[in-house]
Design an enzyme around this catalytic site. Structure first.
Site, PDB file in Angstrom:
ATOM      1  N   SER A   1       0.832  -1.197   0.000  1.00  0.00           N
ATOM      2  CA  SER A   1       0.000   0.000   0.000  1.00  0.00           C
ATOM      3  C   SER A   1       0.864   1.244   0.000  1.00  0.00           C
ATOM      4  O   SER A   1       2.055   1.197   0.307  1.00  0.00           O
ATOM      5  CB  SER A   1      -0.904   0.006   1.219  1.00  0.00           C
ATOM      6  OG  SER A   1      -0.112   0.275   2.356  1.00  0.00           O
ATOM      7  N   LYS A   2       0.216   2.332  -0.325  1.00  0.00           N
ATOM      8  CA  LYS A   2       0.871   3.621  -0.458  1.00  0.00           C
ATOM      9  C   LYS A   2       1.610   4.006   0.831  1.00  0.00           C
ATOM     10  O   LYS A   2       2.673   4.591   0.787  1.00  0.00           O
ATOM     11  CB  LYS A   2      -0.214   4.661  -0.734  1.00  0.00           C
ATOM     12  CG  LYS A   2       0.161   5.684  -1.748  1.00  0.00           C
ATOM     13  CD  LYS A   2      -1.034   6.556  -1.987  1.00  0.00           C
ATOM     14  CE  LYS A   2      -0.662   7.745  -2.819  1.00  0.00           C
ATOM     15  NZ  LYS A   2      -1.814   8.594  -3.055  1.00  0.00           N
TER      16      LYS A   2
END
Ligand code: GLU
Length: 479
Positions: free
Chosen positions: A247-248
């Protein structure tokens, strides 16, 4: 019988960047198409107008172009060339597979809150499913806003064969009456996706695992239209080393960021190819031709694939070392320009030639080579001491080195000659005792290219100046 030509598509939604996992989906679709002499279509799915991001479609296409795997048809942009989504949704209503739902967002929100309070899974309670003809036409005539929902059977299950996961089954009890057409007349992802896949003649839907739970809904839509159902293949998730979903928050997920940092598209292709697909042996380096030859959906794993950044760096370093020097120089110059270093192409070429061995990302070139350009180097005097060599001995050695290098005529100040002289001294004093402090005083670093090579590039004057600075540093530290 003639087999249908294989047709796949990559159908990203423009969210603002191309997710690295999306790039893997594109690559696998591309390889599958090429391997089977099929066709790959690029389709931008942008019917969700609330999530529309200005410029996102263009940047997505731009990034895909930079990767350099050309698609055969498209880009088809859903919002620009709308299929007959409304007519088709209406047909599903007429045929009894879908229905008008007049529930306002407010009603839906209250329904959801009550379900949550009752510890039930939030879903549409299907209250509009049984409205009678009269009521429906009354509401339509009065202009009440509506959506069209899919009529999901109350019981039973949907079974299908996924090319990666084999038999998959979903209980219909858990599937919501999906909205197909929104009150503003725009189709949802589900409707637009199925309609376009059908009319584009897509034979294989290859996409990320996060879409697996949408597949039973899509199958219901295909069945409702009486359309043939494509094959499905759901790719494993990409995971962080701690097994959480990539994820970011934990690092870069945008493909464009990797390109900007100086990972080559060759590297990304090779790396992503192995992220979930296993060639069945230990081979790590693949060119595109080999990938096309070896790739198959059967060799894709079901379990999540760990995104290993060290491996990515290793692979990029490998490709950077293979690169012809002139090409590497061309790619490095913008990074040096950004740092404001003076660009003398001849000198830069020599520097990059030296650093090629150590370079793992193009944007490291500034850090690796900045000591060539800086006036003053920052480092601890202690770094100059080799092993147990004392400060006094180090100082003496540096004085000897300086004396030796000063005697070389300026035009002969070349790595080979410098090395020869240093070796004479090293015989007497020890290799580490001579080469180590020189390395540190020229680069300020523990690891660097060979000192004689750095000295040649810096030139005699700068080399002698740096030795002086080191001597002074040691002296000052002793006081
Ligand atoms: N538009 C979906 C996405 O953003 C496509 C999923 C699919 O391939 O069906 O990934």
């Amino acid at each position: 019988m003639k087999k249908n030509k294989i047709k796949v598509r990559f159908a990203p939604s423009p969210t603002g960047y191309l997710h690295i996992g999306g790039l893997r989906t594109y690559l696998y679709n591309w390889l599958f198409a090429k391997k089977n002499k099929g066709e790959i279509i690029l389709r931008i799915e942008d019917t969700d107008r609330q999530r529309y991001v200005e410029g996102a479609t263009e940047s997505l296409i731009e990034t895909l172009k930079k990767i350099g795997l050309p698609w055969d048809k498209g880009p088809f942009i859903q919002s620009q060339k709308m299929g007959n989504y409304q007519g088709l949704a209406q047909k599903l209503v007429d045929d009894g597979h879908a229905y008008y739902c007049f529930c306002s967002p407010d009603i839906l929100e209250k329904m959801k809150q009550k379900q949550i309070a009752d510890k039930l899974a939030p879903r549409y309670d299907r209250r509009c499913r049984n409205l009678n003809e009269e009521e429906i036409s009354l509401r339509l005539r009065s202009g009440q806003p509506y959506v069209i929902r899919l009529k999901v059977p109350n019981q039973g299950s949907i079974k299908f064969r996924d090319l990666i996961r084999n038999d998959v089954e979903f209980d219909l009890k858990n599937i919501d009456d999906q909205i197909l057409l929104k009150s503003d007349g725009w189709p949802t992802y589900h409707l637009a996706n199925v309609v376009d896949d059908h009319f584009m003649g897509i034979t294989h839907v290859i996409r990320g695992e996060e879409w697996l739970s949408s597949t039973p809904k899509h199958i219901l839509i295909y069945r409702a239209f009486n359309w043939s159902i494509p094959e499905f293949a759901h790719l494993p998730l990409l995971l962080n080393p701690d097994h959480s979903k990539l994820s970011k928050r934990q690092g870069d997920v945008a493909a464009e960021d990797y390109l900007a940092q100086g990972y080559l598209s060759k590297t990304l292709i090779n790396f992503l190819a192995l992220l979930g697909w296993n060639p069945g042996n230990n081979q790590e380096i693949f060119n595109l031709k080999q990938l096309i030859k070896e790739f198959s959906l059967e060799k894709i794993q079901k379990s999540g694939a760990i995104f290993n950044r060290e491996k990515l760096d290793w692979l990029n370093g490998y490709y950077l070392r293979q690169m012809p020097i002139n090409k590497l120089v061309k790619l490095c110059i913008p990074y040096l320009n950004q740092l404001g270093f003076p660009i003398n192409r001849k000198k830069i070429k020599k520097i990059i030639f030296l650093e090629q061995e150590r370079l793992k990302r193009l944007n490291q070139i500034g850090d690796l080579a900045n000591f060539f350009f800086l006036d003053d180097l920052e480092y601890e005097p202690g770094l100059l001491f080799w092993g147990k060599t004392s400060s006094k001995e180090t100082e003496d050695n540096l004085i000897k080195i300086k004396f030796l290098l000063k005697k070389i005529p300026c035009f002969q100040f070349k790595a080979k000659i410098i090395l020869k002289k240093l070796n004479i001294l090293a015989k007497e004093k020890g290799t580490g005792e001579i080469f180590w402090p020189l390395r540190v005083c020229l680069s300020g670093q523990k690891s660097s290219p060979p000192p004689e090579a750095m000295a040649e590039i810096m030139g005699q004057e700068k080399t002698l100046k740096r030795i002086d600075l080191a001597i002074n540093k040691i002296k000052r530290a002793r006081q």
